[in-house]
Design a protein around this motif. Structure first.
Motif, PDB file in Angstrom:
ATOM      1  N   VAL A  28       0.842  -1.204   0.000  1.00 16.67           N
ATOM      2  CA  VAL A  28       0.000   0.000   0.000  1.00 16.67           C
ATOM      3  C   VAL A  28       0.876   1.252   0.000  1.00 16.67           C
ATOM      4  CG1 VAL A  28      -1.710   1.312   1.317  1.00 16.67           C
ATOM      5  CG2 VAL A  28      -1.914  -1.184   1.126  1.00 16.67           C
ATOM      6  N   PHE A  29       1.874   1.252   0.871  1.00 20.26           N
ATOM      7  CA  PHE A  29       2.762   2.410   0.939  1.00 20.26           C
ATOM      8  C   PHE A  29       3.519   2.590  -0.370  1.00 20.26           C
ATOM      9  CE2 PHE A  29       7.047   4.061   1.809  1.00 20.26           C
ATOM     10  CZ  PHE A  29       6.719   5.323   2.291  1.00 20.26           C
ATOM     11  N   GLY A  30       3.976   1.478  -0.974  1.00 18.00           N
ATOM     12  CA  GLY A  30       4.742   1.563  -2.214  1.00 18.00           C
ATOM     13  C   GLY A  30       3.920   2.108  -3.356  1.00 18.00           C
ATOM     14  N   ILE A  31       2.675   1.620  -3.500  1.00 16.78           N
ATOM     15  CA  ILE A  31       1.817   2.118  -4.590  1.00 16.78           C
ATOM     16  C   ILE A  31       1.552   3.609  -4.427  1.00 16.78           C
ATOM     17  CG2 ILE A  31      -0.488   1.963  -5.594  1.00 16.78           C
ATOM     18  CD1 ILE A  31      -0.442  -1.023  -4.952  1.00 16.78           C
ATOM     19  N   PHE A  32       1.270   4.018  -3.196  1.00 17.60           N
ATOM     20  CA  PHE A  32       1.031   5.454  -2.946  1.00 17.60           C
ATOM     21  C   PHE A  32       2.281   6.275  -3.271  1.00 17.60           C
ATOM     22  CE2 PHE A  32       1.362   9.060   0.010  1.00 17.60           C
ATOM     23  CZ  PHE A  32       0.235   9.784  -0.368  1.00 17.60           C
ATOM     24  N   SER A  33       3.449   5.795  -2.851  1.00 13.83           N
ATOM     25  CA  SER A  33       4.695   6.533  -3.094  1.00 13.83           C
ATOM     26  C   SER A  33       4.990   6.635  -4.585  1.00 13.83           C
ATOM     27  CB  SER A  33       5.859   5.841  -2.370  1.00 13.83           C
ATOM     28  OG  SER A  33       5.622   5.785  -0.974  1.00 13.83           O
ATOM     29  N   ILE A  34       4.789   5.541  -5.317  1.00 12.44           N
ATOM     30  CA  ILE A  34       5.080   5.548  -6.757  1.00 12.44           C
ATOM     31  C   ILE A  34       4.158   6.507  -7.487  1.00 12.44           C
ATOM     32  CG2 ILE A  34       4.971   4.132  -8.842  1.00 12.44           C
ATOM     33  CD1 ILE A  34       5.942   1.778  -7.136  1.00 12.44           C
ATOM     34  N   LYS A  35       2.859   6.449  -7.175  1.00 13.36           N
ATOM     35  CA  LYS A  35       1.912   7.349  -7.841  1.00 13.36           C
ATOM     36  C   LYS A  35       2.236   8.811  -7.551  1.00 13.36           C
ATOM     37  CE  LYS A  35      -0.727   4.234  -9.743  1.00 13.36           C
ATOM     38  NZ  LYS A  35      -0.797   4.119 -11.219  1.00 13.36           N
ATOM     39  N   THR A  36       2.562   9.111  -6.283  1.00 14.65           N
ATOM     40  CA  THR A  36       2.893  10.484  -5.917  1.00 14.65           C
ATOM     41  C   THR A  36       4.162  10.949  -6.621  1.00 14.65           C
ATOM     42  OG1 THR A  36       1.885  10.130  -3.737  1.00 14.65           O
ATOM     43  CG2 THR A  36       3.352  12.023  -3.991  1.00 14.65           C
ATOM     44  N   THR A  37       5.186  10.090  -6.631  1.00 13.74           N
ATOM     45  CA  THR A  37       6.457  10.453  -7.279  1.00 13.74           C
ATOM     46  C   THR A  37       6.259  10.698  -8.765  1.00 13.74           C
ATOM     47  OG1 THR A  37       7.653   9.151  -5.642  1.00 13.74           O
ATOM     48  CG2 THR A  37       8.824   9.725  -7.655  1.00 13.74           C
ATOM     49  N   GLU A  38       5.507   9.807  -9.440  1.00 11.81           N
ATOM     50  CA  GLU A  38       5.283   9.973 -10.878  1.00 11.81           C
ATOM     51  C   GLU A  38       4.543  11.273 -11.179  1.00 11.81           C
ATOM     52  OE1 GLU A  38       3.251   6.482 -12.109  1.00 11.81           O
ATOM     53  OE2 GLU A  38       5.106   5.317 -12.408  1.00 11.81           O
ATOM     54  N   SER A  39       3.560  11.617 -10.314  1.00  7.14           N
ATOM     55  CA  SER A  39       2.813  12.855 -10.527  1.00  7.14           C
ATOM     56  C   SER A  39       3.714  14.079 -10.353  1.00  7.14           C
ATOM     57  CB  SER A  39       1.638  12.917  -9.555  1.00  7.14           C
ATOM     58  OG  SER A  39       0.951  14.139  -9.662  1.00  7.14           O
ATOM     59  N   VAL A  40       4.549  14.073  -9.301  1.00 10.10           N
ATOM     60  CA  VAL A  40       5.458  15.197  -9.073  1.00 10.10           C
ATOM     61  C   VAL A  40       6.450  15.332 -10.221  1.00 10.10           C
ATOM     62  CG1 VAL A  40       7.290  16.054  -7.565  1.00 10.10           C
ATOM     63  CG2 VAL A  40       5.207  15.098  -6.565  1.00 10.10           C
ATOM     64  N   ILE A  41       7.049  14.203 -10.645  1.00 10.22           N
ATOM     65  CA  ILE A  41       8.029  14.246 -11.738  1.00 10.22           C
ATOM     66  C   ILE A  41       7.371  14.733 -13.020  1.00 10.22           C
ATOM     67  CG2 ILE A  41       9.467  12.790 -13.227  1.00 10.22           C
ATOM     68  CD1 ILE A  41      10.085  11.086 -10.794  1.00 10.22           C
ATOM     69  N   ASN A  42       6.153  14.268 -13.285  1.00  9.11           N
ATOM     70  CA  ASN A  42       5.442  14.683 -14.494  1.00  9.11           C
ATOM     71  C   ASN A  42       5.219  16.190 -14.500  1.00  9.11           C
ATOM     72  OD1 ASN A  42       3.928  14.768 -16.788  1.00  9.11           O
ATOM     73  ND2 ASN A  42       2.248  13.530 -16.033  1.00  9.11           N
ATOM     74  N   ASN A  43       4.773  16.735 -13.365  1.00  8.89           N
ATOM     75  CA  ASN A  43       4.517  18.176 -13.295  1.00  8.89           C
ATOM     76  C   ASN A  43       5.806  18.979 -13.423  1.00  8.89           C
ATOM     77  OD1 ASN A  43       1.779  17.742 -12.931  1.00  8.89           O
ATOM     78  ND2 ASN A  43       1.925  17.684 -10.701  1.00  8.89           N
ATOM     79  N   LEU A  44       6.873  18.541 -12.732  1.00  6.64           N
ATOM     80  CA  LEU A  44       8.137  19.284 -12.791  1.00  6.64           C
ATOM     81  C   LEU A  44       8.740  19.283 -14.186  1.00  6.64           C
ATOM     82  CD1 LEU A  44       9.844  18.179  -9.435  1.00  6.64           C
ATOM     83  CD2 LEU A  44       8.824  20.399  -9.964  1.00  6.64           C
ATOM     84  N   VAL A  45       8.808  18.088 -14.806  1.00  6.79           N
ATOM     85  CA  VAL A  45       9.407  17.997 -16.143  1.00  6.79           C
ATOM     86  C   VAL A  45       8.562  18.729 -17.165  1.00  6.79           C
ATOM     87  CG1 VAL A  45      10.109  16.406 -17.955  1.00  6.79           C
ATOM     88  CG2 VAL A  45      10.558  15.828 -15.579  1.00  6.79           C
ATOM     89  N   SER A  46       7.227  18.591 -17.067  1.00  5.68           N
ATOM     90  CA  SER A  46       6.340  19.275 -18.020  1.00  5.68           C
ATOM     91  C   SER A  46       6.495  20.792 -17.907  1.00  5.68           C
ATOM     92  CB  SER A  46       4.889  18.871 -17.762  1.00  5.68           C
ATOM     93  OG  SER A  46       4.703  17.493 -17.971  1.00  5.68           O
ATOM     94  N   ARG A  47       6.598  21.292 -16.644  1.00  8.80           N
ATOM     95  CA  ARG A  47       6.767  22.736 -16.466  1.00  8.80           C
ATOM     96  C   ARG A  47       8.115  23.189 -17.035  1.00  8.80           C
ATOM     97  NH1 ARG A  47       6.179  22.773 -11.410  1.00  8.80           N
ATOM     98  NH2 ARG A  47       3.909  22.882 -11.470  1.00  8.80           N
ATOM     99  N   GLN A  48       9.160  22.385 -16.813  1.00  4.85           N
ATOM    100  CA  GLN A  48      10.476  22.735 -17.333  1.00  4.85           C
ATOM    101  C   GLN A  48      10.472  22.755 -18.858  1.00  4.85           C
ATOM    102  OE1 GLN A  48      13.558  19.978 -16.299  1.00  4.85           O
ATOM    103  NE2 GLN A  48      15.224  21.348 -16.887  1.00  4.85           N
ATOM    104  N   ILE A  49       9.853  21.722 -19.464  1.00 11.73           N
ATOM    105  CA  ILE A  49       9.785  21.663 -20.930  1.00 11.73           C
ATOM    106  C   ILE A  49       8.973  22.822 -21.484  1.00 11.73           C
ATOM    107  CG2 ILE A  49       8.828  20.305 -22.828  1.00 11.73           C
ATOM    108  CD1 ILE A  49       9.627  17.794 -21.325  1.00 11.73           C
ATOM    109  N   GLU A  50       7.870  23.161 -20.812  1.00  7.58           N
ATOM    110  CA  GLU A  50       7.026  24.277 -21.263  1.00  7.58           C
ATOM    111  C   GLU A  50       7.805  25.585 -21.223  1.00  7.58           C
ATOM    112  OE1 GLU A  50       3.545  25.824 -22.798  1.00  7.58           O
ATOM    113  OE2 GLU A  50       3.889  23.716 -22.266  1.00  7.58           O
ATOM    114  N   ASN A  51       8.571  25.806 -20.140  1.00  5.66           N
ATOM    115  CA  ASN A  51       9.364  27.041 -20.036  1.00  5.66           C
ATOM    116  C   ASN A  51      10.438  27.106 -21.118  1.00  5.66           C
ATOM    117  OD1 ASN A  51       7.868  27.794 -17.808  1.00  5.66           O
ATOM    118  ND2 ASN A  51       9.319  26.933 -16.326  1.00  5.66           N
ATOM    119  N   ILE A  52      11.096  25.973 -21.371  1.00  7.43           N
ATOM    120  CA  ILE A  52      12.143  25.962 -22.402  1.00  7.43           C
ATOM    121  C   ILE A  52      11.551  26.271 -23.764  1.00  7.43           C
ATOM    122  CG2 ILE A  52      13.758  24.457 -23.636  1.00  7.43           C
ATOM    123  CD1 ILE A  52      14.301  23.017 -21.012  1.00  7.43           C
TER     124      ILE A  52
END
Length: 613
Positions: A28-52
């Motif tokens: 349970v903890f692992g699934i929650f951590s993976i989903k949260t990490t993927e969402s954070v990485i997606n938002n950060l990378v997408s924002r970086q790509i959008e700015n570039i």
């Protein structure tokens, strides 16, 4: 009921309990951590790509606007308005030297006649001047790629006015090397990239010059994401069919688009590491649960279960256990030792019975193999006897009248003039008689083999002679022959004519079944083989392999290809391979046939070498 007891025994209940306690919380903890990490990485990378992408679009828009203003400034100078080549030349050269982005600047009159150009402008070429500055919605300048200079260029124009009247135009050919190097450079890990496309998805700038103006992204997720209807996605498959995170920005005033992308695998590398870590934690938890279960089972459950299983096996007489080993001195240990004594006595009686049965079985198997071999020899002897009788009958009943018919036709050919319309039929008749004679001779040669003339033979010489004979036929069919012969092969003893005929027969069979531009490999090497008569004896021999690239041999035909009269050819006699088989056998050798894994057939001949003694 038996299955229910087996599944829901005490040991399985303990395993299930410990697995649930050990796995549920980390999963349970692992699934929650993976989903949260993927969402954070997606938002950060997408924002970086959008700015570039936005920054690159702004840089390119500003640079294009500067180039348009350059053309306006040049068109507004009094030197250019003079339309004097002598005055214009040094000024335009100074402009090119100062700005370092113009490959060429040309001045045209109001009649579109070339006044001056800093570079070579083709004489007689149609000149189309489009006002790229003062139009309300100027068309995007067309981009051209210069392979020799490895640079993309485009042209901008500006009108030249004198007292409110247009007296000419300035045409600037803009090089993009400097600005494109800035646009394409992005800091997005190892796989991040930025490229420029037009409305149709054609590459205008890319880190791989070979793609410019020759490839497009119209069939990829990059194109759909940039130009397609509906909501834009930040994860899609790009022109390489690789899943990426990306975005696009339109360059204002043009139909150009900046596209920035990074491989999803690299962007989510940290999330993948977390997945592996959680997987390792789960494996550790499973291992811990099994270890703990094993400890409990070993001390309390395993001894009783082991004794129960052994008693059931012994009762059913499926097999006898070797004995239950234990170091315990309690009641379980006494019970184990008593059971071992009983099992040992039963095992001794059973071993004696099994030994007698095995001896009888071996004797029966040996007798069966002997009978099978004798039956095969009898069948082959009967077949050859029938062939001998058939050969004698053919010689008497068919060959004699056929010879008479041939002599008669040859005699009348010289005595009687044959009409022209029957000359072709006469030739066909004579040819068919010769064909029947050849088939009869092959049958007689097979049923009554010639006496062999033995001599020492060099395998390399034998193969070279055969290849030289069949090479013209191979060349006619556009087939190649390659020989691979091990140096210093030992000599063999045999009839060189019969061996040549056998190899030629194999070559002709291969050439007949192969398509044009096929390939035949003939290999010769030193080996050893076990004769059919004594498979326990190994005989030193020369091995000759004839490989082709034809369709191969059907598996159902492999056991019959050496039988007389067996053929898959429409006009075959079925005596070619049997003759080869007989020749090899008369030389105390062996021949085998198999299909090659890469396609085609392989015939292997084993001929014993001359013993040194």
């Amino acid at each position: 009921m038996h299955l229910y007891k087996k599944i829901f025994n005490l040991k399985n209940k303990l395993i299930f309990l410990f697995l649930v306690l050990a796995l549920v919380p980390p999963v349970v903890f692992g699934i929650f951590s993976i989903k949260t990490t993927e969402s954070v990485i997606n938002n950060l990378v997408s924002r970086q790509i959008e700015n570039i992408a936005a920054d690159k679009a702004v840089i390119l828009e500003r640079w294009l606007q500067e180039r348009k203003q350059d053309m306006q400034v040049v068109a507004g100078t009094s030197i250019v308005k003079s339309m004097e080549p002598g005055l214009i030349a040094p000024y335009l050269e100074l402009v090119r030297e100062q700005y370092r982005v113009y490959n060429n600047i040309s001045i045209f009159s109001d009649k579109n006649e070339l006044v001056f150009s800093t570079g070579d402008y083709p004489q007689g070429q149609e000149i189309r001047i489009v006002d790229g500055v003062h139009q309300e919605s100027p068309a995007t300048p067309p981009v051209k790629y210069l392979p020799k200079e490895k640079e993309s260029t485009f042209q901008l124009t500006a009108p030249v006015y004198e007292n409110g009247q247009k007296i000419g135009s300035v045409l600037g050919t803009v090089g993009t090397h400097n600005i494109i190097s800035i646009i394409l450079h992005v800091s997005l890990g190892e796989t991040g990239e930025c490229y420029l496309v037009d409305r149709n998805g054609t590459f205008l700038a890319h880190k791989e010059p070979s793609r410019i103006l020759s490839e497009n992204i119209s069939h990829s997720g990059s194109f759909t994401n940039a130009f397609g209807p509906g909501e834009r996605k930040n994860i899609y498959r790009d022109y390489r069919n690789i899943e990426v995170l990306g975005t696009s920005h339109k360059v204002e005033g043009t139909d150009w688009y900046i596209v920035v992308e990074q491989d999803k695998a690299e962007a989510f590398r940290s999330a993948d590491s977390m997945k592996r870590l959680i997987g390792l934690m789960m494996l550790t938890a499973i291992g811990s649960a099994f270890v703990l279960t094993w400890v409990i089972s070993y001390h309390f459950i395993r001894p009783i279960q082991g004794l129960s299983r052994s008693a059931k096996i012994l009762a059913q007489s499926e097999y006898l256990p070797e004995g239950l080993d234990t170091m315990r001195r309690d009641e379980i240990g006494v019970l184990y030792r008593s059971f071992n004594d009983m099992a040992m006595k039963i095992k001794q009686r059973q071993d004696t019975l099994v030994e007698k049965i095995n001896l009888k079985s071996a004797e029966l198997e040996e007798t069966g193999e002997t009978l099978k071999h004798l039956k095969l020899i009898a069948e082959r002897s009967e077949k050859f006897a029938a062939l001998g009788r058939l050969g004698a009958a053919v010689a008497h009943e068919i060959r004699t009248p056929l010879t008479s018919l041939k002599l008669f036709l040859e005699s009348i050919q010289g005595e009687i003039e044959i009409s022209p319309e029957f000359i072709e039929d006469f030739g066909i008749a004579m040819g068919q008689i010769s064909r029947i004679e050849t088939a009869i001779n092959r049958l007689l040669d097979y049923t009554k083999p010639k006496e062999m003339e033995f001599s020492k033979i060099s395998p390399g010489y034998l193969i070279g002679d055969v290849v030289s004979l069949v090479r013209p036929m191979a060349n006619k069919l556009e087939c190649t022959i390659e020989t691979i012969i091990t140096p210093n092969l030992p000599e063999i003893r045999g009839d060189i004519k019969l061996l040549e005929e056998a190899l030629i027969n194999l070559f002709i069979n291969a050439l007949e079944v192969m398509p044009e531009k096929g390939r035949i490999n003939i290999r010769a090497s030193v080996t050893s083989y076990a004769p059919t008569e004594d498979e326990n004896k190994m005989v030193p021999a020369v091995r000759i392999d004839v490989e082709d690239t034809g369709p191969g041999i059907s598996p159902e035909n492999l056991n019959y290809i050496f039988d007389p009269f067996f053929t898959t050819k429409a006009a075959g006699t079925g005596l070619g391979l049997p003759t080869v088989f007989n020749t090899v056998k008369r030389h105390n050798g062996e021949i085998t046939a198999a299909n090659r894994p890469e396609g085609g057939a392989c015939f292997s001949i084993f001929l014993p070498v001359i013993s040194e003694g």
